[in-house]
Design a protein around this motif. Structure first.
Motif, mmCIF file in Angstrom:
data_model
loop_
_atom_site.group_PDB
_atom_site.id
_atom_site.type_symbol
_atom_site.label_atom_id
_atom_site.label_comp_id
_atom_site.label_asym_id
_atom_site.label_seq_id
_atom_site.Cartn_x
_atom_site.Cartn_y
_atom_site.Cartn_z
ATOM 1 N N ASN A 158 -45.986 1.985 66.612
ATOM 2 C CA ASN A 158 -45.927 2.505 67.974
ATOM 3 C C ASN A 158 -44.743 3.443 68.167
ATOM 4 O OD1 ASN A 158 -48.195 1.537 69.331
ATOM 5 N ND2 ASN A 158 -47.249 -0.434 69.800
ATOM 6 N N VAL A 159 -43.577 3.008 67.737
ATOM 7 C CA VAL A 159 -42.384 3.848 67.904
ATOM 8 C C VAL A 159 -42.557 5.175 67.169
ATOM 9 C CG1 VAL A 159 -39.940 4.073 67.302
ATOM 10 C CG2 VAL A 159 -40.779 1.954 68.311
ATOM 11 N N GLY A 160 -43.017 5.118 65.918
ATOM 12 C CA GLY A 160 -43.132 6.326 65.115
ATOM 13 C C GLY A 160 -44.194 7.279 65.614
ATOM 14 N N ALA A 161 -45.395 6.760 65.860
ATOM 15 C CA ALA A 161 -46.497 7.633 66.261
ATOM 16 C C ALA A 161 -46.250 8.251 67.631
ATOM 17 C CB ALA A 161 -47.807 6.854 66.264
ATOM 18 N N ILE A 162 -45.830 7.441 68.601
ATOM 19 C CA ILE A 162 -45.665 7.964 69.960
ATOM 20 C C ILE A 162 -44.499 8.936 70.038
ATOM 21 C CG2 ILE A 162 -45.147 7.318 72.342
ATOM 22 C CD1 ILE A 162 -46.685 4.677 71.786
ATOM 23 N N SER A 163 -43.383 8.600 69.398
ATOM 24 C CA SER A 163 -42.232 9.514 69.452
ATOM 25 C C SER A 163 -42.514 10.809 68.709
ATOM 26 C CB SER A 163 -40.985 8.836 68.870
ATOM 27 O OG SER A 163 -41.164 8.536 67.495
ATOM 28 N N GLY A 164 -43.370 10.749 67.683
ATOM 29 C CA GLY A 164 -43.729 11.958 66.958
ATOM 30 C C GLY A 164 -44.751 12.816 67.684
ATOM 31 N N LEU A 165 -45.678 12.181 68.365
ATOM 32 C CA LEU A 165 -46.751 12.914 69.047
ATOM 33 C C LEU A 165 -46.277 13.588 70.333
ATOM 34 C CD1 LEU A 165 -49.606 10.291 68.634
ATOM 35 C CD2 LEU A 165 -49.736 12.660 67.837
ATOM 36 N N ALA A 166 -45.554 12.839 71.156
ATOM 37 C CA ALA A 166 -45.207 13.306 72.506
ATOM 38 C C ALA A 166 -43.809 13.893 72.540
ATOM 39 C CB ALA A 166 -45.328 12.150 73.483
ATOM 40 N N LYS A 167 -43.526 14.769 71.617
ATOM 41 C CA LYS A 167 -42.153 15.237 71.413
ATOM 42 C C LYS A 167 -41.851 16.451 72.289
ATOM 43 C CE LYS A 167 -40.666 14.682 67.290
ATOM 44 N NZ LYS A 167 -40.465 14.811 65.828
ATOM 45 N N GLY A 168 -40.804 16.334 73.106
ATOM 46 C CA GLY A 168 -40.283 17.504 73.789
ATOM 47 C C GLY A 168 -40.758 17.708 75.212
ATOM 48 N N PRO A 169 -40.247 18.748 75.859
ATOM 49 C CA PRO A 169 -40.478 18.967 77.298
ATOM 50 C C PRO A 169 -41.887 19.411 77.659
ATOM 51 C CG PRO A 169 -39.199 20.773 76.351
ATOM 52 C CD PRO A 169 -39.286 19.721 75.285
ATOM 53 N N SER A 170 -42.700 19.784 76.691
ATOM 54 C CA SER A 170 -44.080 20.162 77.009
ATOM 55 C C SER A 170 -44.982 18.949 77.177
ATOM 56 C CB SER A 170 -44.656 21.061 75.910
ATOM 57 O OG SER A 170 -44.837 20.321 74.702
ATOM 58 N N CYS A 171 -44.420 17.748 76.944
ATOM 59 C CA CYS A 171 -45.227 16.522 76.932
ATOM 60 C C CYS A 171 -44.879 15.616 78.111
ATOM 61 C CB CYS A 171 -45.011 15.762 75.627
ATOM 62 S SG CYS A 171 -45.546 16.663 74.147
ATOM 63 N N PHE A 172 -45.906 14.911 78.584
ATOM 64 C CA PHE A 172 -45.760 13.968 79.684
ATOM 65 C C PHE A 172 -46.563 12.720 79.336
ATOM 66 C CE2 PHE A 172 -47.320 12.417 83.910
ATOM 67 C CZ PHE A 172 -46.087 12.008 84.407
#
Length: 438
Positions: A158-172
């Motif tokens: 969970n930590v790895g996939a979510i932090s990798g997928l939703a990275k940065g200010p373009s993501c919500f």
């Protein structure tokens, strides 16, 4: 210890408070901060003073451990109670009781002889062997997706996939308020903007999608299929229906439903897998080993392989555990009566608790909460249960709200009806003693 704490904190009132009857250890840091105390050495002294007082009172439960036994019964030792007891064991997530199944143990033993004790490096650096590749292919099929990616633990998946997928200010990211800590940690690490929505409240989710989704290029909704603290099902159909109105990617944690249905997951049982972009599960529960997996499209698998630090920089699952996972999947496929037996026991135990008037919430799963609502009563009942041979988890703040403290019983297929009856009988006796049952 108390005098040392007074000196460290420089506040007699705080020292008295944390050493007294306030047994909510999760409040200590907040209470220190409220009084302007943020030095970690002082807060650590406060924590340890509360632990010492709780140990004297016999309600400290962080260091309880099993000495020997099976999924459902064994010897439990307690540092707080300074004793050991033969107990019926309720905190274990091995829903189908497979961690001691001879087929699973034999497969792990053979892999241990063939591959040794560990991988020694991450998957990216060559830590996987043929067993890992076999497991990924099998898991992708079970989860109904093109591809699957193994992580060393469910937490790191969970930590790895979510932090990798939703990275940065373009993501919500929008997530159910009752999501597991690993999901919330992954969201925080991502750097994305995020908001919780009220638990299982589709109207609240829809309102927040209406208000915020158009402001971001990438929107994610994250839920669990079965919530780990309540045993309640997510409203997956209603969430998937929202995808026709809003452009978002849906991430579903199936940790507490994987392997517990003939269809393998709740998403597949409901016919919703094609509407779910990422299906995650842990492998430490129904498959009785260790590890996590994220199943998705081929393209997103590659994306996560490259972007997830928990995949890139963490040693891979040991081969013996992967062999146990594969063997457990074989057993689940070949012995469907295990599922039938588990769900019969779930219905039986839930019915008996409900008939007593105990508050067990709205869940339907093998996770059965018994809400106590008062923290001191919870800890005292937990102490009494241990001394009478019942070992379970007391769930208090900050894991749940103060008004929602509870015991959590996790029913395994290996629990007997006699063990269920004995546990329910003790809950009735203590519930009446403490006024939980009126």
């Amino acid at each position: 210890m108390l005098e040392k704490l007074k000196v460290a904190l420089g506040d007699h009132d705080l020292a008295t408070m944390v050493a007294g009857d306030n047994r909510q250890i999760g409040l200590v840091r907040r209470d220190c901060q409220d009084l302007g105390i943020s030095k970690v050495t002082a807060v650590a002294d406060a924590y340890h003073e509360v632990k010492s007082q709780q140990s004297i009172s016999g309600v400290w439960c962080y260091d309880n451990f099993t000495e020997r036994g099976s999924n459902s019964a064994g010897v439990v030792k307690s540092d707080a109670y300074t004793v050991e007891r033969d107990c019926i064991i309720w905190p274990v997530n091995h829903y189908l009781g497979l961690n001691r199944h001879p087929t699973v143990v034999d497969a792990a033993s053979k892999a241990l002889q063939q591959f040794g004790t560990g991988c020694g490096t991450s998957a990216m650096s060559g830590g996987h062997c043929s067993l890992h590749k076999q497991a990924e292919k099998r898991l992708a099929s079970w989860l109904g997706k093109e591809a699957a990616l193994l992580f060393p633990t469910g937490y790191s998946a969970n930590v790895g996939a979510i932090s990798g997928l939703a990275k940065g200010p373009s993501c919500f990211v929008l997530f159910d308020r009752e999501c597991h800590a690993s999901i919330i940690d992954g969201i925080k690490l991502s750097g994305a903007k995020f908001l919780p929505f009220r638990h299982n409240d589709i109207s609240d989710l829809a309102r927040k999608l209406d208000r915020y989704a158009g402001q971001y290029e990438n929107v994610f909704v994250v839920v669990e299929s079965i919530y780990s603290m309540s045993g309640e099902e997510s409203r997956l159909q209603a969430i998937c229906d929202l995808k026709s109105q809003h452009d978002f990617l849906l991430f579903v944690d199936e940790a507490h439903s994987f392997g517990l249905h003939p269809e393998r997951t709740l998403c597949r049982k409901l016919g919703l897998t094609d509407h779910v972009d990422f299906v995650m599960t842990t492998l430490s529960k129904s498959t009785a080993a260790i590890g996590g997996v994220v199943a998705t499209s081929h393209a997103f698998k590659t994306f996560v392989q490259v972007e997830a630090n928990a995949y890139l920089f963490q040693a891979a699952i040991p081969p013996a555990d992967v062999a146990a996972i594969i063997a457990a999947m074989d057993v689940i496929e070949e012995t469907p009566h295990l599922l039938q037996s588990l769900w019969s026991k779930v219905s039986y135990m839930r019915g008996k608790l409900r008939d007593l008037g105990l508050d067990i919430g709205q869940g339907t799963s093998p996770i059965i909460p018994v809400f106590i609502r008062d923290s001191d009563t919870l800890l005292r009942m937990g102490q009494d249960m241990f001394h009478e041979g019942i070992f379970t988890t007391s769930v208090a703040y900050p894991v749940v709200k103060h008004s929602e403290v509870r015991f959590r019983f996790i029913l395994n297929e290996s629990h007997s009806y006699e063990q269920i009856d004995r546990t329910v009988g003790l809950l009735e006796k203590l519930g009446r003693r403490y006024g939980v049952i009126t």
